[in-house]
Design an enzyme around this catalytic site. Structure first.
Site, PDB file in Angstrom:
ATOM      1  N   ALA A  63       0.851  -1.182   0.000  1.00 21.41           N
ATOM      2  CA  ALA A  63       0.000   0.000   0.000  1.00 21.41           C
ATOM      3  C   ALA A  63       0.890   1.236   0.000  1.00 21.41           C
ATOM      4  O   ALA A  63       2.074   1.175   0.329  1.00 21.41           O
ATOM      5  CB  ALA A  63      -0.924   0.003   1.213  1.00 21.41           C
ATOM      6  N   GLY A 108       0.039  -5.285   0.980  1.00 22.27           N
ATOM      7  CA  GLY A 108      -1.160  -5.383   0.155  1.00 22.27           C
ATOM      8  C   GLY A 108      -0.941  -6.146  -1.127  1.00 22.27           C
ATOM      9  O   GLY A 108      -1.877  -6.732  -1.684  1.00 22.27           O
ATOM     10  N   GLU A 111      -1.300  -9.725  -0.165  1.00 24.09           N
ATOM     11  CA  GLU A 111      -2.713  -9.935   0.133  1.00 24.09           C
ATOM     12  C   GLU A 111      -3.543 -10.001  -1.145  1.00 24.09           C
ATOM     13  O   GLU A 111      -4.468 -10.799  -1.256  1.00 24.09           O
ATOM     14  CB  GLU A 111      -3.207  -8.817   1.053  1.00 24.09           C
ATOM     15  CG  GLU A 111      -2.618  -8.919   2.458  1.00 24.09           C
ATOM     16  CD  GLU A 111      -2.802  -7.655   3.289  1.00 24.09           C
ATOM     17  OE1 GLU A 111      -3.128  -7.784   4.480  1.00 24.09           O
ATOM     18  OE2 GLU A 111      -2.606  -6.536   2.747  1.00 24.09           O
ATOM     19  N   GLU A 131       4.081  -5.311   7.700  1.00 21.84           N
ATOM     20  CA  GLU A 131       3.342  -4.239   8.364  1.00 21.84           C
ATOM     21  C   GLU A 131       3.770  -3.958   9.802  1.00 21.84           C
ATOM     22  O   GLU A 131       3.838  -2.794  10.218  1.00 21.84           O
ATOM     23  CB  GLU A 131       1.833  -4.553   8.335  1.00 21.84           C
ATOM     24  CG  GLU A 131       1.185  -4.412   6.973  1.00 21.84           C
ATOM     25  CD  GLU A 131       1.246  -5.685   6.146  1.00 21.84           C
ATOM     26  OE1 GLU A 131       0.577  -5.757   5.106  1.00 21.84           O
ATOM     27  OE2 GLU A 131       1.973  -6.629   6.551  1.00 21.84           O
TER      28      GLU A 131
END
Length: 259
Positions: A63, A108, A111, A131
């Site tokens: 992200a 992300g 993911e 993260e």
């Protein structure tokens, strides 16, 4: 769609996240374009979707941290919900979705890859959930999908708690990806797989995906009923007559009509 490209090659739709200057990082605009691309896929024409990133360095590097650094709790919750909603949409998309992981797939990006049905990777691919090293948790499904995908709660916790990166060979060993290829061979291999899938009865492929998705969260007794219902439904299609007819006639060529 400024950050995502959609192209169709025969029965295969190719969705490319195209933000190379930012290593294809996800922000609200990219997520919006990603959803718009999937909404634009003609499911009467396409039978398989390939998802990848532009260039050969990054699938999705994660992200957009510069954007997230400004979020308060409410904004973070909204961003997390939106990302999860779109990733879940991809996960449950009627057509099979193949991730061609061509470089970094961090946060992300990992993911997003896990929301796809099948993952092929290039030898330079790097996976991870970094993260906690940034003071946050995975927010787009990482804490839930990783242990389901690799089948080990211990390994999933070790990866997330340590925030370490995983190279392609380890990703293959733990089951995060199905196969690994040299960089230049990745997309040809993905397209070959996609076209092989596209040759099969589309309704049967879709019902198989639906049954697997639903059954994964059901007790075995219920999951078997889900499978039986999907199996029975295929016998209402024209394609079952074509598929079985070709078999009985010893005919290699099949003409599935997607109905």
């Amino acid at each position: 769609m400024a950050f995502v490209k959609l192209e169709t090659e025969g029965a295969v739709s190719v969705v490319t996240i195209d933000r190379p200057k930012a290593m294809n990082a996800l922000n609200p605009e990219v997520l919006h374009d990603l959803e718009a691309a999937f909404d634009a896929i003609d499911q009467e024409v396409a039978r398989v979707v390939v998802l990848t990133g532009s260039g050969d360095k990054s699938f999705v590097a994660g992200a957009d941290i510069a954007a997230m650094a400004q979020y308060d709790e409410q904004q973070a919750e909204e961003f997390g919900r939106e990302g999860n909603r779109i990733f879940r949409k991809i996960e449950t998309f009627p057509l099979p979705v193949i991730a061609a992981v061509n470089g970094f797939a961090l946060g992300g990006g990992n993911e997003l890859a896990m929301a796809c049905d099948i993952r092929y990777a290039s030898e330079n691919a790097v996976f991870g959930q970094p993260e906690v090293g940034l003071g946050i948790t995975p927010g787009f499904g990482g804490t839930q999908r990783l242990m389901r995908v690799i089948g080990s709660r211990s390994s999933a916790r070790e990866i997330i708690f340590s925030a370490r990166n995983i190279k392609a060979d380890e990703a293959l060993r733990i089951g995060l990806v199905s196969k690994v290829f040299p960089v230049e061979e990745l997309m040809p291999a993905v397209m070959k797989l996609a076209n092989n899938i596209a040759k099969n009865a589309p309704v049967a492929v879709r019902l198989s995906k639906q049954a697997m998705n639903e059954g994964a969260d059901q007790p075995m007794a219920e999951a078997i009923e889900t499978e039986v219902a999907a199996f029975a439904k295929t016998f209402t299609t024209e394609d079952v007559k074509e598929g079985m007819g070709a078999f009985l006639e010893k005919r290699k060529e099949k003409h599935f009509k997607n109905r």
